[in-house]
Design a protein around this motif. Structure first.
Motif, PDB file in Angstrom:
ATOM      1  N   MET A   1      12.487 -37.282 -24.725  1.00  0.00           N
ATOM      2  CA  MET A   1      12.462 -38.738 -24.687  1.00  0.00           C
ATOM      3  C   MET A   1      11.865 -39.309 -25.967  1.00  0.00           C
ATOM      4  O   MET A   1      11.208 -38.607 -26.735  1.00  0.00           O
ATOM      5  CB  MET A   1      11.686 -39.245 -23.464  1.00  0.00           C
ATOM      6  N   THR A   2      12.108 -40.594 -26.183  1.00  0.00           N
ATOM      7  CA  THR A   2      11.587 -41.268 -27.368  1.00  0.00           C
ATOM      8  C   THR A   2      10.857 -42.541 -26.967  1.00  0.00           C
ATOM      9  O   THR A   2      11.115 -43.119 -25.902  1.00  0.00           O
ATOM     10  CB  THR A   2      12.713 -41.624 -28.350  1.00  0.00           C
ATOM     11  N   ASN A   3       9.963 -42.967 -27.832  1.00  0.00           N
ATOM     12  CA  ASN A   3       9.247 -44.217 -27.598  1.00  0.00           C
ATOM     13  C   ASN A   3      10.129 -45.400 -27.994  1.00  0.00           C
ATOM     14  O   ASN A   3      10.733 -45.399 -29.064  1.00  0.00           O
ATOM     15  CB  ASN A   3       7.969 -44.229 -28.440  1.00  0.00           C
ATOM     16  N   ILE A   4      10.219 -46.419 -27.117  1.00  0.00           N
ATOM     17  CA  ILE A   4      11.000 -47.603 -27.460  1.00  0.00           C
ATOM     18  C   ILE A   4      10.136 -48.856 -27.576  1.00  0.00           C
ATOM     19  O   ILE A   4      10.615 -49.888 -28.057  1.00  0.00           O
ATOM     20  CB  ILE A   4      12.140 -47.853 -26.441  1.00  0.00           C
ATOM     21  N   TYR A   5       8.870 -48.781 -27.164  1.00  0.00           N
ATOM     22  CA  TYR A   5       8.001 -49.966 -27.289  1.00  0.00           C
ATOM     23  C   TYR A   5       6.546 -49.526 -27.157  1.00  0.00           C
ATOM     24  O   TYR A   5       6.208 -48.650 -26.356  1.00  0.00           O
ATOM     25  CB  TYR A   5       8.335 -50.985 -26.194  1.00  0.00           C
ATOM     26  N   HIS A   6       5.704 -50.160 -27.963  1.00  0.00           N
ATOM     27  CA  HIS A   6       4.267 -49.937 -27.839  1.00  0.00           C
ATOM     28  C   HIS A   6       3.520 -51.239 -28.055  1.00  0.00           C
ATOM     29  O   HIS A   6       3.908 -52.075 -28.874  1.00  0.00           O
ATOM     30  CB  HIS A   6       3.772 -48.916 -28.868  1.00  0.00           C
TER      31      HIS A   6
ATOM     32  N   SER B   1      15.046 -44.173 -21.376  1.00  0.00           N
ATOM     33  CA  SER B   1      15.521 -43.820 -20.036  1.00  0.00           C
ATOM     34  C   SER B   1      16.360 -42.554 -20.030  1.00  0.00           C
ATOM     35  O   SER B   1      16.744 -42.066 -18.957  1.00  0.00           O
ATOM     36  CB  SER B   1      16.349 -44.978 -19.460  1.00  0.00           C
ATOM     37  N   ASP B   2      16.662 -42.010 -21.202  1.00  0.00           N
ATOM     38  CA  ASP B   2      17.413 -40.766 -21.278  1.00  0.00           C
ATOM     39  C   ASP B   2      16.718 -39.812 -22.240  1.00  0.00           C
ATOM     40  O   ASP B   2      15.693 -40.150 -22.836  1.00  0.00           O
ATOM     41  CB  ASP B   2      18.863 -41.015 -21.716  1.00  0.00           C
ATOM     42  N   ASP B   3      17.255 -38.619 -22.375  1.00  0.00           N
ATOM     43  CA  ASP B   3      16.671 -37.591 -23.239  1.00  0.00           C
ATOM     44  C   ASP B   3      17.666 -37.202 -24.326  1.00  0.00           C
ATOM     45  O   ASP B   3      18.832 -36.895 -24.032  1.00  0.00           O
ATOM     46  CB  ASP B   3      16.314 -36.339 -22.433  1.00  0.00           C
ATOM     47  N   ILE B   4      17.199 -37.208 -25.566  1.00  0.00           N
ATOM     48  CA  ILE B   4      18.021 -36.684 -26.650  1.00  0.00           C
ATOM     49  C   ILE B   4      18.311 -35.207 -26.383  1.00  0.00           C
ATOM     50  O   ILE B   4      17.428 -34.455 -25.946  1.00  0.00           O
ATOM     51  CB  ILE B   4      17.287 -36.808 -28.001  1.00  0.00           C
ATOM     52  N   CYS B   5      19.539 -34.788 -26.646  1.00  0.00           N
ATOM     53  CA  CYS B   5      19.897 -33.371 -26.598  1.00  0.00           C
ATOM     54  C   CYS B   5      21.018 -33.149 -27.593  1.00  0.00           C
ATOM     55  O   CYS B   5      22.173 -33.485 -27.324  1.00  0.00           O
ATOM     56  CB  CYS B   5      20.339 -32.957 -25.197  1.00  0.00           C
ATOM     57  N   ILE B   6      20.701 -32.592 -28.757  1.00  0.00           N
ATOM     58  CA  ILE B   6      21.694 -32.440 -29.825  1.00  0.00           C
ATOM     59  C   ILE B   6      22.022 -30.965 -30.081  1.00  0.00           C
ATOM     60  O   ILE B   6      22.598 -30.614 -31.118  1.00  0.00           O
ATOM     61  CB  ILE B   6      21.203 -33.147 -31.124  1.00  0.00           C
TER      62      ILE B   6
ATOM     63  N   PRO C   1      17.531 -35.578 -12.426  1.00  0.00           N
ATOM     64  CA  PRO C   1      18.880 -36.133 -12.193  1.00  0.00           C
ATOM     65  C   PRO C   1      18.994 -37.611 -12.538  1.00  0.00           C
ATOM     66  O   PRO C   1      20.117 -38.115 -12.691  1.00  0.00           O
ATOM     67  CB  PRO C   1      19.106 -35.883 -10.697  1.00  0.00           C
ATOM     68  N   GLU C   2      17.871 -38.306 -12.672  1.00  0.00           N
ATOM     69  CA  GLU C   2      17.910 -39.728 -13.024  1.00  0.00           C
ATOM     70  C   GLU C   2      17.823 -39.954 -14.526  1.00  0.00           C
ATOM     71  O   GLU C   2      17.773 -41.094 -14.984  1.00  0.00           O
ATOM     72  CB  GLU C   2      16.785 -40.478 -12.317  1.00  0.00           C
ATOM     73  N   ARG C   3      17.796 -38.844 -15.298  1.00  0.00           N
ATOM     74  CA  ARG C   3      17.719 -38.951 -16.760  1.00  0.00           C
ATOM     75  C   ARG C   3      18.903 -38.202 -17.371  1.00  0.00           C
ATOM     76  O   ARG C   3      19.085 -37.013 -17.135  1.00  0.00           O
ATOM     77  CB  ARG C   3      16.399 -38.388 -17.298  1.00  0.00           C
TER      78      ARG C   3
END
Length: 309
Positions: free
Chosen positions: A167-172, A225-230, A294-296
């Motif tokens: 996951m990544t940060n989108i707001y702080h 809300s999702d996970d990077i997968c490259i 399953p929700e990500r």
């Protein structure tokens, strides 16, 4: 062919650090909440020392995150903290604030410096500027796409690190927004609002997406809300010469992170054992998919999104 890239993973505890090394990690990113933000777990100085000893005995490295927004009060603590890191043999420090760079150069000049300015590390010129100031690596912005990353490598005079999973940060915000929201609703703020509370932000227009949100001593953090997968296109990054691949284990169980490290370890080793016949194997992700929330969704993140500036 470029040198084999480093496989870097976060760790939430000394115990998880050992499991990540066993799974195939080359380096660990850890830290203490006072100086680093959005850590998988907060390590005491003694825990950092123990982790360094374990990692070095296995030929692995340990990096400490000092990417917090440094206040005047924190500035007074940085020299002693940096000296401690230097004395126990930490390999590198991730920084965004020049105060950390200055302290490392003065009090522990043998520690490498990795520049991590989150979403603002988007071009080779700025990265090379920090290289001239003493940084040996840039942590590239998660918002860059594949062409921007691979096209930048030839112009970089320092190493490049890219997040490839998690996951990544989108707001702080330094403000405590969750507590403020609850108080505004007239609801008592009970218990800890940190990572273990498993709170989510859900937008009215996109109720199917859950954005993890938590508060700690550094304020409020909202995650993707999702996970990077490259991993499917990891060979493009390897061929381009990216030096370090980061797996973000924040808010993930150890078993999941272990499966991810093993999958990427297999992909990296397979490519460098025989790059000409290399082919991605879907089976490498079987265990990751089994353990995936399953929700990500597993997604390419920004890797194939055209940027509009």
């Amino acid at each position: 062919m470029a040198d084999k890239p480093e496989l870097l993973v976060t760790a939430a505890s000394p115990g998880e650090a050992v499991q990540m090394l066993d799974a195939g990690a080359d380096a660990l990113l850890i830290g203490e909440d006072r100086f680093g933000m959005r850590l998988a777990g907060s390590f005491t100085p003694d825990e950092i020392k123990d982790t360094v000893e374990i990692a070095h005995a296995r030929g692995a490295k340990v990096y400490v995150s000092m990417n917090n927004l440094m206040t005047n009060d924190l500035l007074r603590e940085i020299p002693d903290y940096v000296q401690m890191l230097g004395s126990i043999g930490v390999d590198a420090v991730e920084f965004n604030d020049p105060s950390v760079l200055a302290a490392v150069k003065e009090y522990a000049p043998h520690i490498a410096l990795f520049w991590n300015a989150e979403m603002t590390s988007t071009n080779y010129s700025t990265a090379n500027y920090w290289g001239e100031k003493g940084a040996s690596r840039v942590v590239l912005a998660r918002e860059l796409n594949m062409d921007e990353i691979t096209g930048m490598i030839p112009d970089l005079k320092i190493e490049a690190q890219v997040q490839v999973h998690g996951m990544t940060n989108i707001y702080h915000s330094k403000r405590r927004l969750v507590a403020s929201y609850m108080q505004h609703q007239g609801r008592p703020v009970e218990g800890d609002l940190g990572k273990d509370r498993h709170l989510f932000l859900i937008e009215a227009e996109r109720r199917e997406e859950k954005f993890p949100i938590y508060e700690d001593i550094n304020g409020t953090h909202i995650m993707s809300s999702d996970d990077i997968c490259i991993i499917e296109d990891l060979h493009l990054l390897m061929a381009a010469g990216v030096h370090s691949f980061k797996i973000e284990g924040l808010l993930k169980p150890t078993a999941y992170n272990e499966a991810v490290v093993k999958a990427y370890r297999t992909a990296i080793d397979s490519f460098f054992n025989n790059s000409e016949d290399y082919a991605y194997d879907e089976a490498w992700l079987d265990e990751v998919r089994r353990l995936q929330d399953p929700e990500r969704e597993l997604s390419f993140g920004f890797f194939y999104k055209e940027q509009v500036y």
